[in-house]
Design a protein around this motif. Structure first.
Motif, PDB file in Angstrom:
ATOM      1  N   ARG A  23      -0.758  -4.795 -17.268  1.00  0.00           N
ATOM      2  CA  ARG A  23      -1.537  -3.910 -18.141  1.00  0.00           C
ATOM      3  C   ARG A  23      -2.762  -3.332 -17.422  1.00  0.00           C
ATOM      4  NH1 ARG A  23       0.781  -2.424 -22.344  1.00  0.00           N
ATOM      5  NH2 ARG A  23       1.863  -3.804 -23.770  1.00  0.00           N
ATOM      6  N   PHE A  49     -19.929  -4.751 -29.591  1.00  0.00           N
ATOM      7  CA  PHE A  49     -19.567  -3.430 -30.106  1.00  0.00           C
ATOM      8  C   PHE A  49     -19.254  -3.478 -31.603  1.00  0.00           C
ATOM      9  CE2 PHE A  49     -19.267  -2.794 -25.593  1.00  0.00           C
ATOM     10  CZ  PHE A  49     -19.769  -1.522 -25.441  1.00  0.00           C
ATOM     11  N   LEU A  52     -15.262 -12.198 -22.939  1.00  0.00           N
ATOM     12  CA  LEU A  52     -14.499 -11.115 -23.554  1.00  0.00           C
ATOM     13  C   LEU A  52     -14.813 -10.998 -25.042  1.00  0.00           C
ATOM     14  CD1 LEU A  52     -10.960 -11.609 -21.943  1.00  0.00           C
ATOM     15  CD2 LEU A  52     -12.684  -9.894 -21.362  1.00  0.00           C
ATOM     16  N   HIS A  94     -18.232  -9.498 -25.572  1.00  0.00           N
ATOM     17  CA  HIS A  94     -18.186  -8.054 -25.313  1.00  0.00           C
ATOM     18  C   HIS A  94     -17.702  -7.327 -26.569  1.00  0.00           C
ATOM     19  CE1 HIS A  94     -17.530  -4.368 -23.001  1.00  0.00           C
ATOM     20  NE2 HIS A  94     -16.329  -4.293 -23.550  1.00  0.00           N
ATOM     21  N   GLU A  95     -16.603  -7.817 -27.143  1.00  0.00           N
ATOM     22  CA  GLU A  95     -16.037  -7.195 -28.344  1.00  0.00           C
ATOM     23  C   GLU A  95     -17.021  -7.308 -29.516  1.00  0.00           C
ATOM     24  OE1 GLU A  95     -13.156  -5.714 -27.960  1.00  0.00           O
ATOM     25  OE2 GLU A  95     -12.988  -5.003 -30.028  1.00  0.00           O
ATOM     26  N   TYR A 140       5.414  -1.604 -26.032  1.00  0.00           N
ATOM     27  CA  TYR A 140       5.197  -1.706 -27.479  1.00  0.00           C
ATOM     28  C   TYR A 140       6.478  -2.046 -28.229  1.00  0.00           C
ATOM     29  CZ  TYR A 140       0.503   0.284 -27.329  1.00  0.00           C
ATOM     30  OH  TYR A 140      -0.821   0.498 -27.104  1.00  0.00           O
ATOM     31  N   ARG A 169     -14.536  -9.230 -34.380  1.00  0.00           N
ATOM     32  CA  ARG A 169     -14.839  -8.869 -35.766  1.00  0.00           C
ATOM     33  C   ARG A 169     -15.184 -10.101 -36.598  1.00  0.00           C
ATOM     34  NH1 ARG A 169     -11.239  -4.902 -33.796  1.00  0.00           N
ATOM     35  NH2 ARG A 169     -11.671  -2.817 -34.573  1.00  0.00           N
ATOM     36  N   PHE A 191      -9.610  -8.940 -30.258  1.00  0.00           N
ATOM     37  CA  PHE A 191      -9.945  -7.881 -31.217  1.00  0.00           C
ATOM     38  C   PHE A 191     -10.287  -8.469 -32.581  1.00  0.00           C
ATOM     39  CE2 PHE A 191      -7.032  -5.918 -28.138  1.00  0.00           C
ATOM     40  CZ  PHE A 191      -7.924  -5.016 -27.591  1.00  0.00           C
ATOM     41  N   GLY A 208      -5.632  -0.779 -28.536  1.00  0.00           N
ATOM     42  CA  GLY A 208      -6.252  -1.901 -27.846  1.00  0.00           C
ATOM     43  C   GLY A 208      -5.223  -2.842 -27.237  1.00  0.00           C
ATOM     44  N   ARG A 209      -4.101  -2.994 -27.928  1.00  0.00           N
ATOM     45  CA  ARG A 209      -3.051  -3.884 -27.419  1.00  0.00           C
ATOM     46  C   ARG A 209      -2.393  -3.338 -26.162  1.00  0.00           C
ATOM     47  NH1 ARG A 209      -0.293  -8.368 -30.010  1.00  0.00           N
ATOM     48  NH2 ARG A 209       1.482  -7.088 -30.598  1.00  0.00           N
ATOM     49  N   GLY A 210      -2.621  -2.061 -25.871  1.00  0.00           N
ATOM     50  CA  GLY A 210      -2.082  -1.477 -24.642  1.00  0.00           C
ATOM     51  C   GLY A 210      -2.962  -1.753 -23.426  1.00  0.00           C
ATOM     52  N   THR A 211      -4.081  -2.440 -23.627  1.00  0.00           N
ATOM     53  CA  THR A 211      -4.992  -2.781 -22.524  1.00  0.00           C
ATOM     54  C   THR A 211      -4.757  -4.243 -22.113  1.00  0.00           C
ATOM     55  OG1 THR A 211      -6.786  -3.676 -23.862  1.00  0.00           O
ATOM     56  CG2 THR A 211      -6.721  -1.282 -23.622  1.00  0.00           C
ATOM     57  N   PRO A 212      -5.362  -4.667 -21.010  1.00  0.00           N
ATOM     58  CA  PRO A 212      -5.164  -6.074 -20.595  1.00  0.00           C
ATOM     59  C   PRO A 212      -5.847  -7.080 -21.523  1.00  0.00           C
ATOM     60  CG  PRO A 212      -6.084  -4.744 -18.796  1.00  0.00           C
ATOM     61  CD  PRO A 212      -6.162  -3.917 -20.020  1.00  0.00           C
ATOM     62  N   GLN A 213      -6.695  -6.603 -22.414  1.00  0.00           N
ATOM     63  CA  GLN A 213      -7.425  -7.504 -23.312  1.00  0.00           C
ATOM     64  C   GLN A 213      -6.452  -8.345 -24.149  1.00  0.00           C
ATOM     65  OE1 GLN A 213     -10.429  -8.406 -23.389  1.00  0.00           O
ATOM     66  NE2 GLN A 213     -11.566  -7.539 -25.057  1.00  0.00           N
ATOM     67  N   PRO A 214      -6.609  -9.685 -24.174  1.00  0.00           N
ATOM     68  CA  PRO A 214      -5.749 -10.491 -25.061  1.00  0.00           C
ATOM     69  C   PRO A 214      -5.976 -10.075 -26.521  1.00  0.00           C
ATOM     70  CG  PRO A 214      -7.085 -11.890 -23.615  1.00  0.00           C
ATOM     71  CD  PRO A 214      -7.591 -10.497 -23.443  1.00  0.00           C
TER      72      PRO A 214
END
Lengths: 305, 256
Positions: free
Chosen positions: A77, B13, B6, B9-10, A54, B107, B103, B93-99
């Motif tokens: 990640r 939700f 991806l 999926h977002e 981060y 939306r 996110f 969310g940015r801590g996951t592998p998701q680009p």
């Protein structure tokens, strides 16, 4: 020697004029539960957020699972799980839906129902995250970090604000991660927590590591004297007659009682001498206690220097 | 293909969260319909002479469609993304592998789908309550206006988050921006009641241009392909500016 999961050398990070981290060195080995403790503002979260990718560092060499976290990749990640200091949940999604959402972010997630069991939320699987108790929310947060089946888990103050029974449950859960072969790096303010969970503890103060060892050996704890204390009725035989060096005797909680304490490097011999004296003199040693220095004693000593 | 999977999926939700939030359903879905009914009741159904004698309620259909789309895109996104940012959800969310872009994409997808739904709902309510014609022939122009407008106002909504400091400030700041523009642009008050100078001033901003584009697209007296290109271009220019600002100033974490 196997590669460490985390290695940090000479880490520096400043915010403006404030040097939050001033040369941290650490190694965390695979399969360890490693606790970082230290006062507020000591640099724990800054260090953690640099390891998590981060924050950028100002100087130093950092490797997490063989990768420089300043250049995080998707594959990297996939292998780490993060629980931030502040719980962040979509309050309108249920426990199961929240985990399904996060499971979709990973290429090989752990089955959602397994994670629900692992974090002890089987009874609340269909409850919305916003309606969980504080401890349950935190456990869901840990579940979100676990659903990708990471090798390394970061937990920033996972049990702050928990009641004692919620904390015990959380400890059982984290201890269970050890059995899964995960490496865990956690920060905490609770020395009991570090004592219960950690294989090794590092104390950070003013941005540097001041001690790094097993909970039993931290700060030379194993060689510190045992503190022995007891009470005797006043006006009777004096404990000084027992022939123990350095004993101090003070008035107790009321007039008829004297409180005696001493520090001993050979507690077995000293206790034998003390108790034989007491048996011969025919007095009872009330509230007899032999206490090893706790992790908290050592911690306070290390951080108040 | 993975990217699409991806984003879907977002989006799935985002939809769940949107429909479960009474606030977003009320302000984005019900309030525009309520406005159509209120204005239809207050201003009656007299023909507006300066606009070729169309009934007032027919005028209000594209007006309220404009409001509904702006509300579903710019306002919703600004509020939703600010809330997610301040709650730490974006950081987490940015801590996951998701680009990271996913996110936003989920939306935005939600905003576009709700916008399309609102075009249909407002048009149908106009037809059922006031007999406002359904411009079947102009469906392509309406769709084109919707796509360009929704995309542009989404960009503006993402850009707006940069000047919104907290979750609490989000509704206030978006209202301060949109409410005066609705009044000045002829969305709330028929434009024959508004001085020309005011309309010209409103024409500098995207809401007025978006409304003009919808008004022309809905125009029942026109035949053939009727698009207000200049207005659409102005909307797109605002959207592009929003995109540039969003890319430059968007924050994923609360200010420390």
């Amino acid at each position: 020697m196997p590669e460490p999961v985390i290695s940090i050398e000479g880490l520096h990070k400043s915010y403006g004029d404030v040097e939050a981290v001033r040369g941290v060195d650490l190694r965390v080995e695979a399969g360890e539960i490693f606790a970082v403790v230290g006062p507020n503002g000591a640099g724990k979260t800054t260090t953690l957020e640099i390891l998590e990718g981060y924050l950028d560092r100002d100087a130093g060499r950092v490797e997490v699972l063989g990768t420089d976290p300043a250049e995080p990749t998707r594959a990297w990640r996939e292998r780490i799980g993060i629980v931030l200091q502040e719980t962040a949940l979509e309050t309108l999604l249920s426990v199961r839906e929240s985990l399904e959402l996060y499971a979709g972010y990973y290429s090989a997630p752990r089955p959602v129902d397994e994670v629900i069991d692992l974090v002890g939320l089987a009874g609340e699987a269909n409850r919305r995250a916003g309606r969980l108790s504080g401890g349950q929310k935190r456990r869901l947060d840990v579940g979100l970090a676990l659903v990708g089946d990471p090798d390394l888990l970061f937990l920033d103050e996972p049990t702050t604000g928990f009641d004692p029974s919620a904390r015990r449950q959380a400890w059982q859960m984290v201890a269970g991660l050890r059995d899964l072969g995960k490496t865990v790096l956690l920060t905490t303010h609770y020395m009991e927590e570090a004592q219960f969970l950690a294989d090794r503890v590092a104390v950070i103060n003013h941005g540097v590591v001041v001690a790094d060892d097993t909970p039993e050996r931290l700060g030379d704890r194993g060689n510190l004297p045992t503190r022995i204390s007891f009470q005797v009725p006043s006006g009777g035989p004096s404990p000084e007659e027992a022939g123990i060096e350095g004993i101090t005797i003070e008035p107790g909680s009321h007039d008829e009682i004297l409180k005696a304490t001493f520090e001993s490097s050979s507690p077995t011999a000293d206790l034998a001498r003390l108790t034989s004296w007491a048996v011969e003199a025919g007095i009872e040693l009330e509230s007899l206690e032999a206490r090893r220095p706790t992790l908290e004693d050592v911690y306070l000593d290390l951080t108040n220097r | 293909m993975t990217s699409i999977r991806l984003a879907l999926h977002e989006f799935r939700f985002s939809q769940k969260i949107f429909w479960r939030n009474p606030g977003s359903v009320f302000f984005t879905v019900l309030l525009p319909v309520l406005f159509l009914v209120i204005f239809g009741t207050i201003f009656g159904n007299d023909p507006i002479d300066t606009l070729g004698g169309i009934p007032t309620t027919t005028y209000y259909v594209p007006a309220i469609v404009t409001l509904a789309v702006v509300s579903a895109t710019m306002v919703s996104l600004a509020v939703n993304l600010t809330t997610a940012r301040e709650a730490g959800l974006l950081k987490r969310g940015r801590g996951t592998p998701q680009p990271s872009w996913v996110f936003i994409a989920g939306r935005v997808g939600n905003a576009v789908v709700v916008s399309a739904l609102m075009v249909v709902v407002v048009t149908l309510v106009g037809k059922l309550l006031y007999g406002a014609p359904v411009p079947w022939r102009h469906a392509p122009e309406i769709a084109l206006t919707l796509v360009i407008g929704a995309a542009s106002f989404c960009c503006l909504g993402v850009a707006l988050t940069a000047i919104i400091p907290s979750r609490e400030a989000a509704p206030a700041i978006t209202n301060v921006i949109t409410l005066p523009l609705y009044f000045l642009s002829g969305v709330f008050i028929p434009e024959n009641e508004i001085p020309d100078g005011v309309l010209a001033f409103a024409g500098l901003f995207p809401v007025r241009n978006f409304f003009e584009a919808f008004f022309t697209a809905y125009g029942s007296d026109t035949t053939g392909f009727s698009v207000e290109w200049l207005s659409l271009l102005a909307v797109a220019a605002w959207g592009l500016a929003g995109l540039v600002l969003a890319v430059r100033f968007f924050r994923w974490t609360p200010k420390p």
